[in-house]
Design a protein around this motif. Structure first.
Motif, PDB file in Angstrom:
ATOM      1  N   ASP A 160      38.020-100.296-155.754  1.00 58.05           N
ATOM      2  CA  ASP A 160      38.965 -99.295-155.252  1.00 58.05           C
ATOM      3  C   ASP A 160      40.242 -99.369-156.082  1.00 58.05           C
ATOM      4  OD1 ASP A 160      37.432 -98.247-153.047  1.00 58.05           O
ATOM      5  OD2 ASP A 160      37.758-100.171-152.041  1.00 58.05           O
ATOM      6  N   GLN A 215      44.126 -94.727-157.610  1.00 58.97           N
ATOM      7  CA  GLN A 215      43.879 -93.289-157.540  1.00 58.97           C
ATOM      8  C   GLN A 215      42.438 -92.965-157.149  1.00 58.97           C
ATOM      9  OE1 GLN A 215      45.103 -91.792-161.379  1.00 58.97           O
ATOM     10  NE2 GLN A 215      47.268 -91.834-160.831  1.00 58.97           N
ATOM     11  N   GLY A 216      41.783 -93.926-156.522  1.00 60.03           N
ATOM     12  CA  GLY A 216      40.413 -93.679-156.089  1.00 60.03           C
ATOM     13  C   GLY A 216      39.440 -94.682-156.667  1.00 60.03           C
ATOM     14  N   ILE A 217      38.170 -94.424-156.427  1.00 53.11           N
ATOM     15  CA  ILE A 217      37.129 -95.344-156.837  1.00 53.11           C
ATOM     16  C   ILE A 217      37.020 -95.407-158.359  1.00 53.11           C
ATOM     17  CG2 ILE A 217      35.250 -93.647-156.854  1.00 53.11           C
ATOM     18  CD1 ILE A 217      33.508 -95.751-155.486  1.00 53.11           C
ATOM     19  N   ARG A 223      37.691 -93.896-163.663  1.00 54.88           N
ATOM     20  CA  ARG A 223      37.382 -93.028-162.526  1.00 54.88           C
ATOM     21  C   ARG A 223      36.266 -92.077-162.936  1.00 54.88           C
ATOM     22  NH1 ARG A 223      42.225 -89.827-160.363  1.00 54.88           N
ATOM     23  NH2 ARG A 223      42.414 -89.328-162.578  1.00 54.88           N
ATOM     24  N   GLU A 266      31.894 -89.069-157.613  1.00 57.40           N
ATOM     25  CA  GLU A 266      33.098 -88.273-157.389  1.00 57.40           C
ATOM     26  C   GLU A 266      33.246 -87.834-155.935  1.00 57.40           C
ATOM     27  OE1 GLU A 266      34.815 -85.536-160.781  1.00 57.40           O
ATOM     28  OE2 GLU A 266      32.696 -85.132-160.466  1.00 57.40           O
ATOM     29  N   ASP A 315      35.319 -91.516-151.789  1.00 56.99           N
ATOM     30  CA  ASP A 315      36.696 -91.962-151.998  1.00 56.99           C
ATOM     31  C   ASP A 315      36.842 -93.471-152.117  1.00 56.99           C
ATOM     32  OD1 ASP A 315      37.638 -89.306-151.868  1.00 56.99           O
ATOM     33  OD2 ASP A 315      37.722 -89.401-149.678  1.00 56.99           O
ATOM     34  N   THR A 316      35.908 -94.233-151.530  1.00 55.12           N
ATOM     35  CA  THR A 316      36.043 -95.679-151.509  1.00 55.12           C
ATOM     36  C   THR A 316      34.704 -96.347-151.812  1.00 55.12           C
ATOM     37  OG1 THR A 316      35.524 -95.869-149.145  1.00 55.12           O
ATOM     38  CG2 THR A 316      37.850 -95.509-149.753  1.00 55.12           C
TER      39      THR A 316
END
Length: 246
Positions: A28, A31-33, A179, A202, A205-206
């Motif tokens: 994580d 800005q996201g996974i 990302r 995409e 989120d996690t």
């Protein structure tokens, strides 16, 4: 109408796919996974210069008994072991625990050498691969026209704390955290299975969301695509598309 008597050359038989496995290590980010990728050697016989997830073909040692499959029957124990072994050999990241399931200490993990047989070292240290931390995501089969083919199980797992990836500079180079959206912007040379896998990531989120989506132990899709290279995203709507079984 195609007539066999008109063919200039005899039909080619498709190569038998070799069993293989690959692992998506996730974390994580701010800005996201993020997923760990690296660049294959430019002289590799398969996908030279492409950015990929760590992995490779199964080896005889991966078939040893003693570790049950942890993916609900969708993948073999040997495939899980191969994904973890290849990840350690190529990027130096080791998902291992003590024989009783307890966390291995940094000193124990540091004692395992990438250039020596993995399973013998783990047994000597009282460790085992942390197969229970791995989830099966999908299966990809190399297209039939390819001379070198793989039947590859794609797995996902959380990046273990306290470890830093380092490419072996033989098979893999330039290990990077990226990302999914950035990996799809056209700057990295990637192939179709990687593209579709990143598109699927995409939508999450996690890391917890990814692992939960793969909790059933069966591949979310099976695919044998046509060969091709990814250049750039041509439609923003692809961001939420899911891989098909075509």
């Amino acid at each position: 109408m195609v007539r066999s008597s008109f063919q200039l050359y005899p039909p080619l038989e498709a190569a038998t796919p070799r069993p293989a496995a690959t692992l998506l290590l996730l974390r994580d980010g701010a800005q996201g996974i993020e997923v760990l990728m690296s660049k294959r050697s430019p002289t590799a016989s398969f996908l030279p210069g492409a950015f990929v997830f760590p992995g490779g073909g199964l080896e005889p040692a991966d078939h040893e008994d003693g570790i049950p499959p942890q993916t609900g029957g969708g993948a073999s124990a040997a495939e899980v072991r191969a994904a973890l072994r290849e990840t350690f050999e190529e990027l130096g990241v080791l998902l291992a625990v003590r024989a009783d399931g307890g966390n291995a200490s940094p000193r124990e993990l540091a004692a395992v050498q990438r250039t020596e047989p993995l399973y013998l070292q783990l047994a000597a240290l009282g460790l085992r691969l942390a197969t229970e931390q791995v989830r099966l995501l999908a299966r990809w089969l190399t297209p039939q026209p390819q001379r070198k083919r793989f039947d590859t199980a794609f797995f996902v797992a959380r990046m273990p704390q306290g470890q830093q990836p380092l490419a072996d500079s033989a098979e893999q180079f330039e290990a990077v955290w990226v990302r999914p959206s950035d990996a799809l912007d056209g700057r990295l040379p990637i192939v179709f299975p990687t593209v579709r896998t990143l598109r699927w990531l995409e939508c999450h989120d996690t890391v917890d969301a990814v692992l939960q989506a793969c909790a059933q132990g069966q591949p979310l899709w099976n695919s044998c695509p046509r060969g091709g290279w990814w250049r750039a995203r041509s439609s923003a709507s692809w961001k939420t598309s899911r891989p098909s079984a075509s």
